[in-house]
Motif scaffolding. Structure first.
Motif, short mmCIF file in Angstrom:
data_model
loop_
_atom_site.label_atom_id
_atom_site.label_comp_id
_atom_site.label_asym_id
_atom_site.label_seq_id
_atom_site.Cartn_x
_atom_site.Cartn_y
_atom_site.Cartn_z
N ARG A 562 0.83 -1.21 0.00
CA ARG A 562 0.00 0.00 0.00
C ARG A 562 0.86 1.26 0.00
O ARG A 562 0.57 2.22 -0.72
CB ARG A 562 -0.92 -0.01 1.22
CG ARG A 562 -1.98 -1.11 1.22
CD ARG A 562 -2.97 -0.93 2.35
NE ARG A 562 -3.74 -2.13 2.58
CZ ARG A 562 -3.52 -2.99 3.56
NH1 ARG A 562 -2.55 -2.78 4.43
NH2 ARG A 562 -4.28 -4.07 3.70
N GLU A 563 1.91 1.24 0.81
CA GLU A 563 2.79 2.41 0.86
C GLU A 563 3.48 2.63 -0.47
O GLU A 563 3.57 3.76 -0.97
CB GLU A 563 3.83 2.21 1.97
CG GLU A 563 4.70 3.41 2.24
CD GLU A 563 3.93 4.59 2.80
OE1 GLU A 563 4.37 5.72 2.60
OE2 GLU A 563 2.88 4.36 3.45
N LEU A 564 3.96 1.54 -1.09
CA LEU A 564 4.62 1.67 -2.38
C LEU A 564 3.63 2.10 -3.46
O LEU A 564 3.97 2.90 -4.36
CB LEU A 564 5.27 0.34 -2.76
CG LEU A 564 6.44 -0.11 -1.88
CD1 LEU A 564 6.91 -1.49 -2.29
CD2 LEU A 564 7.58 0.88 -1.94
N LYS A 569 1.45 6.14 -7.19
CA LYS A 569 0.38 7.01 -7.66
C LYS A 569 0.79 8.48 -7.62
O LYS A 569 0.43 9.26 -8.51
CB LYS A 569 -0.87 6.79 -6.81
CG LYS A 569 -1.57 5.46 -7.08
CD LYS A 569 -2.84 5.33 -6.25
CE LYS A 569 -3.57 4.04 -6.57
NZ LYS A 569 -4.79 3.88 -5.76
N LEU A 570 1.54 8.83 -6.58
CA LEU A 570 2.02 10.20 -6.51
C LEU A 570 2.93 10.53 -7.69
O LEU A 570 2.80 11.59 -8.32
CB LEU A 570 2.76 10.42 -5.18
CG LEU A 570 3.44 11.78 -5.00
CD1 LEU A 570 2.41 12.90 -5.03
CD2 LEU A 570 4.23 11.82 -3.69
N VAL A 574 2.30 13.22 -10.74
CA VAL A 574 3.25 14.27 -11.12
C VAL A 574 3.55 14.18 -12.61
O VAL A 574 3.59 15.19 -13.33
CB VAL A 574 4.53 14.15 -10.28
CG1 VAL A 574 5.60 15.10 -10.80
CG2 VAL A 574 4.24 14.45 -8.82
N ILE A 575 3.76 12.95 -13.10
CA ILE A 575 4.07 12.78 -14.53
C ILE A 575 2.91 13.23 -15.40
O ILE A 575 3.08 13.92 -16.41
CB ILE A 575 4.44 11.31 -14.80
CG1 ILE A 575 5.79 10.97 -14.15
CG2 ILE A 575 4.50 11.03 -16.29
CD1 ILE A 575 6.16 9.52 -14.25
N SER A 576 1.68 12.84 -15.00
CA SER A 576 0.52 13.17 -15.83
C SER A 576 0.22 14.66 -15.85
O SER A 576 -0.37 15.17 -16.80
CB SER A 576 -0.71 12.40 -15.33
OG SER A 576 -1.01 12.76 -14.00
N ASN A 577 0.60 15.39 -14.81
CA ASN A 577 0.28 16.81 -14.73
C ASN A 577 1.41 17.72 -15.20
O ASN A 577 1.15 18.89 -15.52
CB ASN A 577 -0.09 17.19 -13.30
CG ASN A 577 -1.49 16.74 -12.92
OD1 ASN A 577 -2.47 17.43 -13.16
ND2 ASN A 577 -1.58 15.54 -12.36
#
Length: 744
Positions: A562-564, A569-570, A574-577
């Motif tokens: 879950r942490e990974l 996702k973070l 960042v990449i998508s935005n």
């Protein structure tokens, strides 16, 4: 002839209660029975029976009363002895964080009674070299590195934060590329190397341990020995000792790790899980694949687990009841490791022995010295230091004498040249030049010979001759160590024979049982049935505990996932935005049209550098040497007609100063002197009258202004009320004209 296999030797140590556990009044749940070689652990839960306990048998167990020296003599001394004989050996400590692994391996302070396995191994190695035969030559090398967050770091390097690569070859197996190795010749030198690496190791504070190790550290010692047999043939044997201090397994709920500490704990637990999977696969005979490549730790310990190494595992645990789950997990872990089989062999005449390279280099230097015309006979390695100094002194005196003779001959030839007037000036100059060249050549030869002698002496200093540094204390220490080893070997054999006899007696009684009556037979079988039933219940409870432990480990792994996933996702967010879609596709793998390539050596994705078409990127051409950026002809023409800054190539912002309107008179104004003279000629009373008249005029003007404002306000309010009355009358007239509807 098949290689003889032997099991990994597993010992277990229970540390005493620490100060924090004593303050909390914790009870002892884990007990070590040294004479029986058994660890007993009791469940502190109130739901369990007070007499119910689990027992685990090991090759040796140590309680809180065991000394550091006794632990070394039992578990590490036999491995060090095997390394000196040419075997590979590994000693590694395992356990939860704060269980005493680093204390067992390194010790505390310089007091002999508190020295751990590592400093005692140093003394053992060099004491053996001191007492060896004078025909034996030794070369000892040391290296020290750590595995921090799955990155290998050289602790002896000038840049310990730099990551190193893990390589594998058919000759040497798994090795660390560019790892620094230091040649040591005494206990003090190897202690200095160990202390230097220890300062660079990664440590941190947690709730369970103020100096918790945040990495797995491996200190390697390579001992090469060249011995001569009866036929005067030299044989080289190489032994390697690995002293491994594993980082402790952690639970975030107990350690309170956050941030970097949590990331370190995640990596530590993953590598220890990979180590457990390797042990389980080795114990399970049905497994065809051993997952050594799941972690860098397991790849480095590949020879130690199921390979050609003599391995000792020292498991550590705390005795407090609050550590029951962790201690039980460590006991099961160590119990499984007992079933691993290794096949150790002696490393004789290896191809990569550095001692062989040193001997070949020494032989080459001696041969070069013998071929030199002015060189004396080089000293052999077997001579003493006093004889070597004598030979070197003779060489120096002979060289000085030869230099004086050459100088005398040169001077005599110069005198003959001066006396010989028949020779021309050119012949004399040529002869003088030739003599000067010969003198320089002799001097260069002499310097080269001295340099070779110095190099030879330095090479010989790297080697240690057996028996050269022996003294009475070393001999007594070796004799005492040998007696202790014999005593420990006898105790271990007695313990093994006792266990074997108990098993055989139980089987014999089971076969020879005879009953005088049916009641006696029924009572005996009832006892057996109760015993079997008790074992069955214990097995059921053990199965339940294993399921609970499996669920706990699964939950920890899921939490890690879950942490990974959150971090992934973070990064995707960042990449998508921040990266356009057409460029973000480049970070995909090659099969999907991207540039990412998987590197098997690094076990990571890499982006190869872009290759530009053509030789190099062309620079932007300049329209004028005086301009800093290109300018079009259209912009140049428009700038002449239009002041708009968009047509400018530089100074786009207009920074010209706008001067304010001047309100003071200029000094060169012709009316200024008359004004000043009139002001000075005015009387003071006239000035006061002017001021009062000016004040009264200002007051009248202010009152007139207020009256005008008030009058305008009253007019506005009257017009507003008239508009409201008019709107009310219109509303009433509209209602009166509206037709009425009948209601039914």
């Amino acid at each position: 002839m098949p290689k003889k296999s032997e099991s990994i030797k597993v010992v277990f140590r229970v540390r005493p209660l620490n100060s924090k556990e004593k303050q909390q009044r914790r009870k002892i749940a884990t007990i070590a029975h040294e004479k029986l070689g058994v660890i007993e652990i009791r469940n502190p839960s109130p739901d369990c029976d007070a007499d119910a306990s689990k027992t685990f048998t090991f090759d040796a167990v140590f309680s809180e009363k065991s000394s550091q020296r006794h632990i070394y003599d039992v578990c590490a001394a036999p491995v060090v002895k095997s390394v000196l004989e040419g075997f590979n050996g590994t000693v590694f400590c395992y356990g939860q964080t704060g269980a005493g692994k680093t204390h067992t391996l390194e010790g505390a302070g310089d007091e002999p009674s508190l020295r751990g396995i590592t400093p005692n191994a140093f003394e053992h190695i060099f004491d053996t070299v001191a007492l060896a035969s004078t025909t034996d030559k030794y070369l000892v090398r040391a290296s020290y590195f750590e595995i921090y967050n799955e990155e290998i770091r050289d602790l002896l390097s000038d840049k310990p934060q730099q990551s190193l690569e893990l390589k594998e070859s058919t000759d040497t197996g798994v090795y660390v590329k560019n790892l620094k190795s230091v040649v040591v010749k005494s206990v003090s030198e190897i202690n200095a190397v160990f202390d230097k690496g220890k300062k660079n190791r990664s440590v941190g504070a947690t709730l369970m341990n103020a100096g918790s190790s945040r990495s797995h550290s491996i200190f390697s010692i390579v001992v090469e020995c060249c011995s001569t047999d009866e036929n005067q043939e030299e044989h080289i044997r190489v032994g390697k000792l690995n002293l491994v201090d594993l980082a402790g397994s952690e639970r975030q709920s107990k350690t309170g790790a956050t941030g970097d500490r949590l990331k370190e704990a995640t990596k530590i637990n993953l590598s220890l899980s990979a180590l457990g999977n390797v042990i389980s696969a080795l114990v399970d005979g049905r497994s065809t694949h051993i997952p050594y490549r799941d972690s860098k730790l397991t790849r480095i310990l590949q020879d130690s687990l199921g390979g050609n190494t003599k391995t000792v595992m020292c498991a550590n645990a705390g005795p407090a009841d609050c550590n029951y789950d962790e201690s039980l997990s460590t006991l099961r872990y160590a119990s499984r490791a007992k079933k691993i089989k290794n096949r150790p062999v002696i490393n004789e005449d290896p191809k990569d022995a550095m001692l062989r390279e040193y001997q070949e280099e020494i032989a080459r230097l001696k041969e070069r010295l013998t071929q030199m015309p002015t060189s004396p006979t080089p000293p052999v390695m077997a001579v003493s230091d006093a004889d070597r100094e004598t030979i070197l002194e003779e060489c120096r005196s002979k060289a000085t004498k030869e230099s004086e003779e050459v100088l005398a001959q040169t001077e005599a030839q110069m005198q003959r040249l001066k006396l010989n007037h028949e020779q021309t000036a050119e012949e004399r100059a040529a002869l003088k030049k030739r003599l000067k060249a010969e003198k320089k050549a002799r001097k260069d030869t002499e310097n080269h010979r001295l340099e070779l002698e110095k190099q030879l002496e330095e090479m010989e200093k790297q080697l240690m001759i057996g028996g050269e540094i022996a003294n009475t204390a070393a001999k007594q220490e070796a004799a005492l160590r040998k007696a202790n080893q014999e005593l420990i070997a006898k105790k271990e054999s007695e313990l093994a024979l006792t266990r074997q006899m108990e098993e055989q007696e139980g089987e014999k009684l089971h076969l020879e049982e005879q009953y005088s009556s049916l009641a006696e037979e029924a009572a005996a079988k009832t006892r057996k049935l109760k015993k079997i039933w008790r074992k069955y219940q214990q097995s059921k409870e053990e199965l339940k505990d294993l399921e609970h432990e499996h669920l706990s480990e699964k939950e920890e792994l899921l939490e890690t996932i879950r942490e990974l996933t959150k971090q992934l996702k973070l990064k995707e967010f960042v990449i998508s935005n921040f990266i356009p879609p057409k460029y973000s596709l480049l970070y995909d793998d090659v099969e999907n049209g991207g540039r990412a390539v998987w590197d098997d050596a690094e076990e990571n994705w890499t982006l190869p550098p872009l290759k530009h078409r053509g030789a190099q990127l062309r620079e932007r051409t300049m329209t004028s040497q005086s301009l800093h950026r290109p300018e079009a002809e259209h912009a140049r023409r428009r700038r002449e007609e239009d002041p708009n800054p968009r047509w400018r190539t530089e100074n786009i912002v207009d920074l010209d100063i706008v001067m304010p309107h001047r309100s003071t008179p200029l000094p060169d104004d012709p009316n200024t002197p008359d004004r000043i003279a009139a002001i000075l000629a005015m009387d003071i009373n006239d000035r006061g009258t002017e001021r009062s008249s000016a004040k009264s005029s200002r007051t009248k003007h202010r009152e007139q202004h207020l009256f005008t404002v008030g009058d305008s306000k009253s007019k506005k309010s009257k017009s507003k009320s008239k508009r409201k009355d008019k709107s009310r009358r219109e509303e009433k007239s509209r209602k009166a004209d509206r037709p009425t509807t009948a209601r039914y």
